[in-house]
Structures are given as C-alpha cells and as structure tokens.
Design a protein around this motif. Structure first.
Motif, PDB file in Angstrom:
ATOM      1  N   GLN A  93      45.943  26.676  45.282  1.00 51.31           N
ATOM      2  CA  GLN A  93      45.495  28.052  44.438  1.00 51.31           C
ATOM      3  C   GLN A  93      45.759  27.641  42.862  1.00 51.31           C
ATOM      4  N   ALA A  94      46.633  27.023  42.663  1.00 52.93           N
ATOM      5  CA  ALA A  94      46.959  26.465  41.233  1.00 52.93           C
ATOM      6  C   ALA A  94      45.870  25.762  40.704  1.00 52.93           C
ATOM      7  N   SER A  95      45.396  24.911  41.548  1.00 47.19           N
ATOM      8  CA  SER A  95      44.032  23.927  40.952  1.00 47.19           C
ATOM      9  C   SER A  95      42.871  25.027  40.876  1.00 47.19           C
ATOM     10  N   PHE A  96      42.774  25.768  41.786  1.00 44.10           N
ATOM     11  CA  PHE A  96      41.548  26.761  41.587  1.00 44.10           C
ATOM     12  C   PHE A  96      41.464  27.541  40.296  1.00 44.10           C
ATOM     13  N   ILE A  97      42.743  28.167  40.015  1.00 42.76           N
ATOM     14  CA  ILE A  97      42.819  28.956  38.665  1.00 42.76           C
ATOM     15  C   ILE A  97      42.406  27.993  37.492  1.00 42.76           C
ATOM     16  N   LEU A  98      42.913  26.918  37.256  1.00 46.28           N
ATOM     17  CA  LEU A  98      42.708  25.741  36.344  1.00 46.28           C
ATOM     18  C   LEU A  98      41.010  25.767  36.179  1.00 46.28           C
ATOM     19  N   GLN A  99      40.461  25.394  37.438  1.00 46.12           N
ATOM     20  CA  GLN A  99      39.151  24.708  37.637  1.00 46.12           C
ATOM     21  C   GLN A  99      38.180  26.026  37.254  1.00 46.12           C
ATOM     22  N   ALA A 100      38.520  27.015  38.063  1.00 46.92           N
ATOM     23  CA  ALA A 100      37.575  28.321  37.755  1.00 46.92           C
ATOM     24  C   ALA A 100      37.514  28.781  36.401  1.00 46.92           C
ATOM     25  N   TYR A 101      38.725  28.987  35.829  1.00 51.12           N
ATOM     26  CA  TYR A 101      38.564  29.582  34.269  1.00 51.12           C
ATOM     27  C   TYR A 101      37.961  28.529  33.201  1.00 51.12           C
ATOM     28  N   GLY A 127      37.420  24.228  18.286  1.00 47.20           N
ATOM     29  CA  GLY A 127      37.438  24.001  16.898  1.00 47.20           C
ATOM     30  C   GLY A 127      37.998  22.761  16.714  1.00 47.20           C
ATOM     31  N   GLU A 128      39.376  22.544  15.893  1.00 53.13           N
ATOM     32  CA  GLU A 128      39.820  21.465  15.494  1.00 53.13           C
ATOM     33  C   GLU A 128      40.796  20.788  16.591  1.00 53.13           C
ATOM     34  N   ARG A 129      40.755  21.476  17.954  1.00 55.38           N
ATOM     35  CA  ARG A 129      41.301  21.124  18.996  1.00 55.38           C
ATOM     36  C   ARG A 129      40.574  21.091  20.131  1.00 55.38           C
ATOM     37  N   THR A 130      40.828  20.101  21.086  1.00 60.68           N
ATOM     38  CA  THR A 130      39.647  20.099  22.356  1.00 60.68           C
ATOM     39  C   THR A 130      40.718  19.809  23.605  1.00 60.68           C
ATOM     40  N   THR A 131      40.217  20.635  24.761  1.00 58.36           N
ATOM     41  CA  THR A 131      40.992  20.468  25.861  1.00 58.36           C
ATOM     42  C   THR A 131      40.011  20.033  26.741  1.00 58.36           C
ATOM     43  N   ARG A 132      40.216  18.916  27.595  1.00 53.42           N
ATOM     44  CA  ARG A 132      39.275  18.469  28.546  1.00 53.42           C
ATOM     45  C   ARG A 132      39.996  18.611  29.990  1.00 53.42           C
ATOM     46  N   VAL A 133      39.265  19.024  31.096  1.00 54.98           N
ATOM     47  CA  VAL A 133      40.074  19.497  32.367  1.00 54.98           C
ATOM     48  C   VAL A 133      39.271  18.463  33.572  1.00 54.98           C
ATOM     49  N   THR A 193      44.894  19.138  39.139  1.00 57.01           N
ATOM     50  CA  THR A 193      44.051  19.127  38.025  1.00 57.01           C
ATOM     51  C   THR A 193      44.759  18.804  36.772  1.00 57.01           C
ATOM     52  N   TYR A 194      44.265  18.304  35.847  1.00 56.90           N
ATOM     53  CA  TYR A 194      44.920  17.763  34.773  1.00 56.90           C
ATOM     54  C   TYR A 194      44.149  18.140  33.418  1.00 56.90           C
ATOM     55  N   LEU A 195      44.897  18.540  32.369  1.00 61.49           N
ATOM     56  CA  LEU A 195      44.314  18.768  31.019  1.00 61.49           C
ATOM     57  C   LEU A 195      44.696  17.667  30.058  1.00 61.49           C
ATOM     58  N   LEU A 196      43.728  17.163  29.165  1.00 59.48           N
ATOM     59  CA  LEU A 196      43.871  16.533  28.211  1.00 59.48           C
ATOM     60  C   LEU A 196      43.683  17.098  26.947  1.00 59.48           C
ATOM     61  N   VAL A 197      44.733  17.522  26.096  1.00 59.09           N
ATOM     62  CA  VAL A 197      44.519  18.035  24.850  1.00 59.09           C
ATOM     63  C   VAL A 197      44.818  17.028  23.711  1.00 59.09           C
ATOM     64  N   GLU A 198      43.835  17.414  22.789  1.00 64.30           N
ATOM     65  CA  GLU A 198      43.777  16.351  21.623  1.00 64.30           C
ATOM     66  C   GLU A 198      43.601  17.167  20.447  1.00 64.30           C
ATOM     67  N   GLU A 199      44.327  16.710  19.181  1.00 64.43           N
ATOM     68  CA  GLU A 199      43.887  17.638  18.134  1.00 64.43           C
ATOM     69  C   GLU A 199      42.967  17.012  17.132  1.00 64.43           C
ATOM     70  N   ALA A 200      41.621  17.084  17.796  1.00 61.86           N
ATOM     71  CA  ALA A 200      40.455  16.582  17.038  1.00 61.86           C
ATOM     72  C   ALA A 200      39.502  17.650  17.878  1.00 61.86           C
ATOM     73  N   PRO A 201      38.066  17.777  17.027  1.00 61.19           N
ATOM     74  CA  PRO A 201      37.059  18.301  17.481  1.00 61.19           C
ATOM     75  C   PRO A 201      36.278  17.642  18.572  1.00 61.19           C
ATOM     76  N   ALA A 202      35.607  18.373  19.447  1.00 59.01           N
ATOM     77  CA  ALA A 202      34.934  17.853  20.510  1.00 59.01           C
ATOM     78  C   ALA A 202      33.964  16.743  20.028  1.00 59.01           C
ATOM     79  N   GLY A 203      33.375  16.978  19.122  1.00 53.73           N
ATOM     80  CA  GLY A 203      32.376  16.317  18.729  1.00 53.73           C
ATOM     81  C   GLY A 203      32.693  15.232  17.460  1.00 53.73           C
ATOM     82  N   ALA A 204      33.783  15.043  17.541  1.00 51.76           N
ATOM     83  CA  ALA A 204      34.264  14.278  16.298  1.00 51.76           C
ATOM     84  C   ALA A 204      33.359  12.939  15.832  1.00 51.76           C
ATOM     85  N   ALA A 205      33.093  12.834  14.528  1.00 53.09           N
ATOM     86  CA  ALA A 205      32.266  11.871  14.161  1.00 53.09           C
ATOM     87  C   ALA A 205      32.896  10.412  14.362  1.00 53.09           C
TER      88      ALA A 205
END
Length: 602
Positions: free
Chosen positions: A312-320, A393-399, A460-472
């Motif tokens: 149930q917890a996994s579904f919430i993170l994946q669905a959103y 924006g200046e932060r990226t979350t990957r799931v 489910t895992y979240l990877l949060v970085e202080e960088a834009p998603a398309g950083a040069a």
C-alpha cells in the motif's frame, strides 16, 4: 568560598531540572542533554506544522476526521461529501447544516487546506424514479434553471450560495456515473445524456451564483465502462451551447486503484480522449489507493487484490510519481481515516479507525515533501524496473522500484556530488556521487496475480539531489543502466517488509531506524462517507526478502515521519549543544570552587 561553591552547585542542579520534560511530561532530573533536545525540537515541529499552504496538488479525502494528521501529512486540499439527501432529507424547505458542520470548513481554512465539495444523492422526495434509490435522477431537470420545479437547480443554488460564503468554491457533480445501472456500486441510475443534463444545470447555476467557482466532472472509474468518457465528450461537443460555456465543466476527475501501471496509462488515455474532441481541461485524480487485506490489526477476507501494508505504501509513492509525470494537476488519496468502518470492511485509510497510522501515511508524507514543487516529470520503464524523474527546479527527485520478483542492480548517473536516498519508511542516507554514479539494488516485488502479475511494484526509493534534472555536464538522470562489472561508489539495498512496524536494513552498512508508529487513539463518531469502487482484483503471496549487497559504509540520519524541512542539522541540535556546554562550564567552575573551599578549611 564555601558559600560560592554551594550556590554554584545549586545552579547545576537547577540546570538539570529545568532543561526539559521527561517521558511523563513532567520536569525531569538528570536528563539535561536529552531533554534539551526534545525541548528544542518541539517548537520546530509546531513550526513545520504551520507551513501551509503546502504544494496545492496533494490532497486527501475527508481530512476533517483527523486534522492534525492532515497537517502533519501535508494535505493541501480535501474532498468532502455534500449529500443532497442529507442536507434536505424531508423536503425543499429543510436545511440540515449539521451534515457538513461549519467547524470542518473553519478548520480547513485555518490550516490552509482547500475544500472541494462533492454533490450527490437524490432525496426520496425529489427522485424521478425509485424514491428509495439515491442514485435516481431528480425531477424537473429539463425545466429552466430558474423554475422552482427544477429541484436540482434549486438545491444547487442554495448549497453553493450557503457554502460559497464559507469558502467552498469547487464542486464535483455526482460520483462515478460510468457504473452501469444495476451493477454493484451504482451511483447514477440514469442515462449518460441524463448525467450531461444534470452537469449542465449545475454548471449554469454555480457560475450564476459564484462566477469564480470551478465545476468538476464526476469522478469516473474507467474500468466499468471504457467508452464512457468519449461518449460523454461526443454529447458535450454536439451541444451548440457547449463551446460558449467550456462544455459545462472545468476539470476532468479520475478514480484509479490498485494497479501501479494503470495510473499514467489511464491518464494518457484521458488526454487522448480530450484531444480527440478538441477539449482542453486539467485532469485531477480525486481518488487513488491500494487497500491492504493483510493488515494484522484489520484483517480482511478478499479473494483477489491481495495487498500488504508495504505494498500500500509503495503504491502511494509510485502512483503519485507517475501521475505527476503524466501531467495530472492534483491528486488525492482515498482516504485519510477509515472512520466508521465496520469490522471486515475494506480499509483504504492512511489511518485505521482508531487513528493509528499505517505505513502508507509515511509514504504520503514523503510525497508531499519530496515531490513538492515538481515542474515536469519523465517516466522510464524497463521490463525489470521503473524510474520517474521529477524536475523540481534546482532540486531533483528520482523514484525507483522493481517491476518483477527479481532483485535489480542499477548504475544511476549522479547529478550532484552527493544525494539523499530515502526508503519508503522515511529513513534517509547520504550517498557519495563524486564518481559520477550511484549503485542501487532494488528488492523485487510480489508477483503472483493470475491476471496482472506484478500489479504493484517493489519497495520504493527516492533519490533527492540539490541539482536540476538536466544539469549541464552530467549524464541524463532518467535512464539508469543495469550494473556491469565493479559496482559504482555506493550501493544500497533494503529488505522488503510487510509488518506493521518494519525494520528495514540498507546494505552499505546502512542500518536504518524506522520512524515510530503512533499509539492508537479513540475512534471518532462515524458519519456517512463515500465508498470507493476499485478496479478489480489480483492475488498475492508473502513478500520476497532479497539478500544484502555489500558496499562501503556510511551512517544514515533518521527522518521524522511528518517530513518537512530538507535534511540538515535541526534547530534543536544547536540549542542542545549550547545547554550541554553551559552545564559543563558551570560544572567545572563548581568543581574548582569545591577544591578551593576544602583547601581553605584545611
């Protein structure tokens, strides 16, 4: 000098007493360090609990059952039922405002939470058909909207006037009209054309009374009638009055349950239907969830769609994540609390009837924090794994999650020198990205459904970085590749868990401490609420626990369940160190004073 020493000793004693409360809430002796931390942390909790408004996209159904949990979880809007049969049960002159108490609306306003009303259920005195069927169309729908014989128009005018003055400016018109008459869960015992007329009348009245209000199409299930939306759009676009009035609705509403991959699939099919008829409207998901049938505190017998608490917890993170990447404007989980649920009833709540919290509450809190501010998203599916990249924006979350029973190892391009890895229990660890890659190992999912296989992905895992998603100058973050040869810098693996209070272990010497499970509290007095009609059914077996993958060691920092400020030193730590330092300094002075006093006496 003896007098000075005694006074200094007294100061030390007072410091020990007044530093903070003990476990019982009373002032505690001998806990200066621990109590200072707690005393300093309490104001921080109150501060983040008042940081409304949250990201307006994230909501829950019926937050009023536990407003504190709604605030801690970060819910920015809530759906509330305004049932015609309850507001006017005995006739057009009746007006039962106790059905939706003003206190609910006042609480929502005070906490920065928007209320979205759902109008449904015909009272027996207004029914055109069976008076005992609340799904019956109302009498007089074809009359002008200012004719008293149009009972629906008269009711809508009154409810919007009354509750609009109390802050309600969004209205969903009925619920799940795509469930065919006579089918279990039926909500509209009329035709599609009849529903269109119901919607049109409501739209015209609402815009007359409250021109800035928004009118939502009823939430549709899709699976009951996969042609319903397109047939509805055909009727709406054929109405010559439609284009001048935006086809009599402002928002499309979806209800999506259980199957992770169905989320963006159904959203994309909805976009395709709208585009086919030249209609441009935002999409909301008003209800989503995967109710557990194996909660040890709330057993449920269900032949298919076997879901444990972890899933149930996994579904919430994946669905959103999938919904945001597909362009959904807002999303709400059905529901916050299983209020009034009878024993054996299907439990959708993030909280049980006694208000104890399921792991899905933590997952929802992670969504409202780490998905907040998403500007766009991108989904990548491999047969074995999935990744959703949320550009903030200046932060990226990957799931990330696995899509099969097999454990998956990935080499993920790093966007920054370090990243924060968060598991679905809310535990966090800092990963080293200086090599340019992170090595992640994802535990497998439970996959035994006879029809759909792995209908919910793995932990489910979240990877949060202080960088834009398309950083040069960095690799594209949305296409991790299976690991080959030597693993890159950091590897993380979490054991799958299905218990109420799991204790996951991340390898990389990563021993995570799960967040506390709150103690049960008293159940509220039940009130009528909506019954969700989920899409239908898979079967499952106990979860697979993958073996650990060794990796370099690092020390994680536990993250509190009501997740608000981004990782960093809490304000409480500074206060704790100051108090501890003062206590130590005074202790040294007192010890010196005692020594001098004894020498003088000698």
């Amino acid at each position: 000098m003896r007098g000075i020493g005694s006074r200094l000793i007294l100061v030390i004693v007072l410091l020990g007493v007044v530093t903070g409360p003990g476990e019982s809430g009373q002032l505690a002796w001998g806990q200066p360090f621990l109590s200072a931390r707690r005393a300093a942390a309490a104001p921080m909790q109150r501060q983040y609990a008042q940081e409304a408004p949250w990201d307006p996209r994230f909501g829950v159904v019926e937050a009023f059952w536990d407003t504190q949990a709604a605030v801690e979880g970060g819910a920015a809007w809530e759906r509330i039922l305004f049932m015609w049969s309850q507001l006017q049960p005995y006739g057009p002159d009746d007006w039962n405002t106790l059905h939706v108490p003003e206190e609910w609306l006042q609480s929502a306003a005070a906490q920065g939470r928007q209320v979205v009303g759902l109008l449904k259920n015909t009272p027996s005195w207004a029914a055109e058909g069976d008076p005992n069927l609340e799904a019956s169309p109302p009498r007089g729908l074809d009359l002008p909207i200012d004719d008293p014989g149009n009972l629906w128009a008269t009711f809508v005018r009154r409810v919007v006037s009354y509750y609009g003055a109390r802050g309600v400016h969004r209205w969903i018109i009925w619920n799940e009209p795509d469930i065919q008459p006579g089918v279990y869960g039926e909500e509209w015992h009329g035709t599609l054309e009849g529903y269109y007329r119901l919607l049109k009348v409501a739209y015209l009245v609402i815009k007359e009374v409250d021109p800035g209000a928004q009118v939502h199409l009823a939430g549709i299930t899709y699976h009951h009638d996969q042609t319903w939306l397109r047939r509805f759009l055909a009727v709406a676009t054929a109405d010559p009055e439609g284009p001048a009035h935006g086809f009599f609705f402002d928002v499309v509403s979806l209800h999506i349950y259980f199957k992770t991959d169905s989320v963006d699939d159904l959203v994309n099919q909805t976009w395709a239907a709208l585009n086919a008829y030249g209609v441009s409207k935002p999409i909301w998901i008003n209800e989503t969830n995967a109710s557990p049938d194996s909660d040890p505190l709330w057993p449920l017998v269900r032949p298919r769609f076997r879901v444990d608490l972890r899933e149930q917890a996994s579904f919430i993170l994946q669905a959103y994540a999938l919904a945001l990447a597909a362009g959904v404007q807002r999303i709400a989980v059905y529901r916050l609390v299983d209020a009034g649920l009878p024993p054996g009833g299907e439990p959708f709540g993030l909280l049980r009837p006694d208000h104890s919290r399921r792991p899905a509450f933590t997952a929802y809190s992670l969504v409202t924090r780490h998905y907040a501010g998403t500007r766009s998203g991108r989904t990548v599916r491999d047969p074995a794994w999935a990744q959703v990249t949320l550009d903030r924006g200046e932060r990226t979350t990957r799931v990330f999650w696995a899509r099969t029973q097999a454990e998956v190892s990935l080499s993920v391009p790093a966007l920054a020198a370090q990243g924060t890895l968060i598991d679905q229990e809310g535990n966090v660890a800092t990963l080293d990205g200086t090599s340019g890659y992170y090595a992640l190992t994802l535990p497998g999912a439970r996959c035994v459904d006879e029809v759909d296989g792995c209908f919910i992905g793995g932990p489910t895992y979240l990877l949060v970085e202080e960088a834009p998603a398309g950083a040069a100058g960095t690799p594209q973050p949305d296409e991790p590749t299976p690991m080959v040869g030597t693993p890159a810098t950091v590897s993380a693996t979490a054991a799958a868990a299905a218990t109420l209070a799991p204790t996951p272990t991340l390898t990389a010497t990563l021993t995570m401490t799960p967040t506390d499970t709150p103690s049960p509290t008293a159940s509220p007095t039940p009130r009528p609420s909506a019954t969700a009609t989920p899409s239908r059914t898979p079967t499952v077996t106990p979860s697979v626990t993958p073996s650990a993958t060794p990796a370099p060691s690092f020390s994680p920092t536990p993250e509190p369940t009501p997740t608000r400020p981004e990782p960093g030193r809490p304000a409480g730590d500074t206060a704790m160190l100051v108090v501890a330092g003062l206590a130590s300094l005074v202790g040294l002075i007192a010890a010196a004073a005692l020594v001098l006093s004894r020498r003088q006496t000698a």
